[in-house]
Enzyme design. Structure first.
Site, short mmCIF file in Angstrom:
data_model
loop_
_atom_site.label_atom_id
_atom_site.label_comp_id
_atom_site.label_asym_id
_atom_site.label_seq_id
_atom_site.Cartn_x
_atom_site.Cartn_y
_atom_site.Cartn_z
N ASP A 1 7.36 8.12 5.42
CA ASP A 1 7.91 8.18 4.07
C ASP A 1 8.47 9.60 3.92
O ASP A 1 8.65 10.32 4.92
CB ASP A 1 6.83 7.88 3.02
CG ASP A 1 7.42 7.46 1.68
OD1 ASP A 1 7.65 8.36 0.84
OD2 ASP A 1 7.67 6.27 1.47
N ALA B 1 0.86 -1.18 0.00
CA ALA B 1 0.00 0.00 0.00
C ALA B 1 0.89 1.23 0.00
O ALA B 1 2.10 1.15 0.22
CB ALA B 1 -0.93 0.01 1.21
N LYS B 2 0.31 2.37 -0.27
CA LYS B 2 1.03 3.64 -0.17
C LYS B 2 0.00 4.75 -0.02
O LYS B 2 -1.15 4.62 -0.46
CB LYS B 2 1.88 3.90 -1.42
CG LYS B 2 3.10 4.76 -1.15
CD LYS B 2 4.17 3.98 -0.40
CE LYS B 2 5.43 4.81 -0.20
NZ LYS B 2 6.50 4.01 0.41
N GLY B 3 0.41 5.83 0.60
CA GLY B 3 -0.48 6.97 0.76
C GLY B 3 0.29 8.26 0.62
O GLY B 3 1.52 8.27 0.55
#
Length: 419
Positions: free
Chosen positions: A149, A108-110
């Site tokens: 991140d 996943a990433k946001g």
């Protein structure tokens, strides 16, 4: 407001890499389109009251690429260039990365399209809490676990964990990773990605028969990953001759004083203002003559324009997607040994996994155990990829991608298709 589209160069790169790997491994056609398409993509509007009383709109994103092997896992990026296409690409790479490392996660990433340096602390907190409130239906220690991140840090993770916990009515430390130690963070998490980068670089040097004390290193990017990579590599005995941040770079053939640079940068002094070496641009830094080049900044820094000018023996990709496909071919023809991003920078998610396990078990490890377990997992992934690449006579990138993709495809095969 114009809705960002999926047409993004980083996503094109991720898709092209997948296509190459899928073709090389003769991946079952049933899985090809499924594994190229994110499982869930969420775009959220974030109206925030600024300190001056005005309301400003920001856009946030969360993409869950795949959860066949477990809850999805990935960082949250605060950067002006964040959009849905970039986040989708990073989520895809995270899927292959966790599978390659053998972690029970999907990718996943946001992110939020924002320059965090332009916000006050209170504005940043309001933005973070609103973002978590909007993506809350997707979050949870058994569903999707955000982490740090670019542009995010321990404090932002603490706000995220608190906001999630307020929503459910009790403290849930395992809802995010990268937190402060006081609320369930893990020892060794801050330096984890950099330490993993050094672990695999040392393995590559050994494979190439190069002694660490004969090694010169150049590192592009001096954020969390680049700074710790430089420090740990220096402590291991390498001569770090070049470093840079967004303001520019420093060079000294005899070796830079990394401890001094690390401390100055920690106090907010940009590298361009330091007086501990010769100044040069980021473009010039990439072409320095060195044993190891470590891009630890943003995507697509090594392209067809500069690949033929690189003068390194080993390229360790600490950043996500720093090398384009065209540059890959040039470097392969020049016998540059590439440690691909999904392997090289997996130390962060490996120790994030350790943090999550500790939170769930309510039992915490010492830093020595964490470093040892990180080294075991990431060096094992390195040697599996190296063995695969030699057996199949392919590149390390394709070997790592094929290994990760195969693990995910196997999970889908045995789980079947519902309904």
């Amino acid at each position: 407001m114009i809705i960002p589209e999926l047409d993004h160069p980083t996503l094109h790169l991720a898709m092209a890499q997948f296509d190459l790997a899928a073709e090389a491994m003769n991946l079952d056609p049933r899985f090809r389109e499924r594994l190229k398409t994110p499982q869930r993509s969420l775009m959220v509007a974030l109206p925030i009251r600024m300190d001056n009383g005005n309301v400003k709109m920001f856009m946030g994103y969360r993409v869950q690429h795949d959860s066949a092997r477990g809850p999805s896992k990935g960082g949250v990026r605060y950067h002006p260039d964040v959009n849905l296409g970039e986040v989708a690409a990073l989520a895809m790479w995270m899927t292959w990365k966790t599978a390659l490392a053998g972690l029970p996660y999907g990718g996943a990433k946001g992110g939020i399209s924002v320059d965090p340096n332009q916000l006050s602390q209170s504005e940043l907190e309001r933005l973070t809490r609103r973002y978590v409130a909007e993506i809350f239906p997707l979050m949870g220690p058994d569903k999707d676990i955000p982490a740090t991140d670019i542009g995010t840090n321990q404090q932002i993770m603490a706000w995220m964990m608190d906001t999630y916990s307020q929503q459910v009515g009790f403290s849930v430390p395992g809802s995010v990773t990268g937190k402060p130690l006081s609320i369930g963070g893990s020892l060794g998490r801050e330096e984890a990605t950099g330490r993993g980068v050094v672990d695999v670089t040392l393995e590559a040097l050994h494979y190439k028969g190069i002694k660490i004390h004969d090694t010169t290193a150049v590192i592009q990017g001096f954020g969390n990953v680049g700074s710790h990579t430089a420090r740990i590599l220096h402590e291991a005995g390498a001569r770090v001759i070049g470093v840079s941040d967004v303001t520019g770079g420093l060079y000294n053939q005899a070796g830079l004083n990394i401890d001094d640079i690390f401390q100055q940068h920690k106090f907010g002094i940009p590298i361009a203002e330091m007086k501990v070496g010769d100044h040069l641009t980021n473009e010039e830094l990439l072409t320095l003559d060195c044993t190891v080049l470590i891009p630890a900044a943003l995507s697509e820094q090594i392209t067809v324009k500069n690949a033929s000018h690189l003068r390194c023996q080993i390229l360790t990709e600490a950043a996500n997607g720093p090398t384009t496909l065209e540059a890959d071919e040039i470097l392969h023809d020049r016998n540059v040994f590439i440690i691909p991003d999904i392997l090289a920078n997996s130390g962060g998610v490996i120790v994030s996994y350790f943090e999550w396990v500790q939170d769930v078990q309510r039992f915490f490890w010492n830093e020595g155990d964490i470093r040892q377990r990180l080294q075991e997992i990431i060096t094992s992934a390195f040697h599996r990829s190296l063995l695969f690449s030699r057996e199949k006579k392919t590149t390390m990138r394709l070997a790592a991608l094929m290994s990760g993709i195969d693990q995910v495809a196997q999970a889908h095969a045995v789980r079947g298709l519902y309904p």
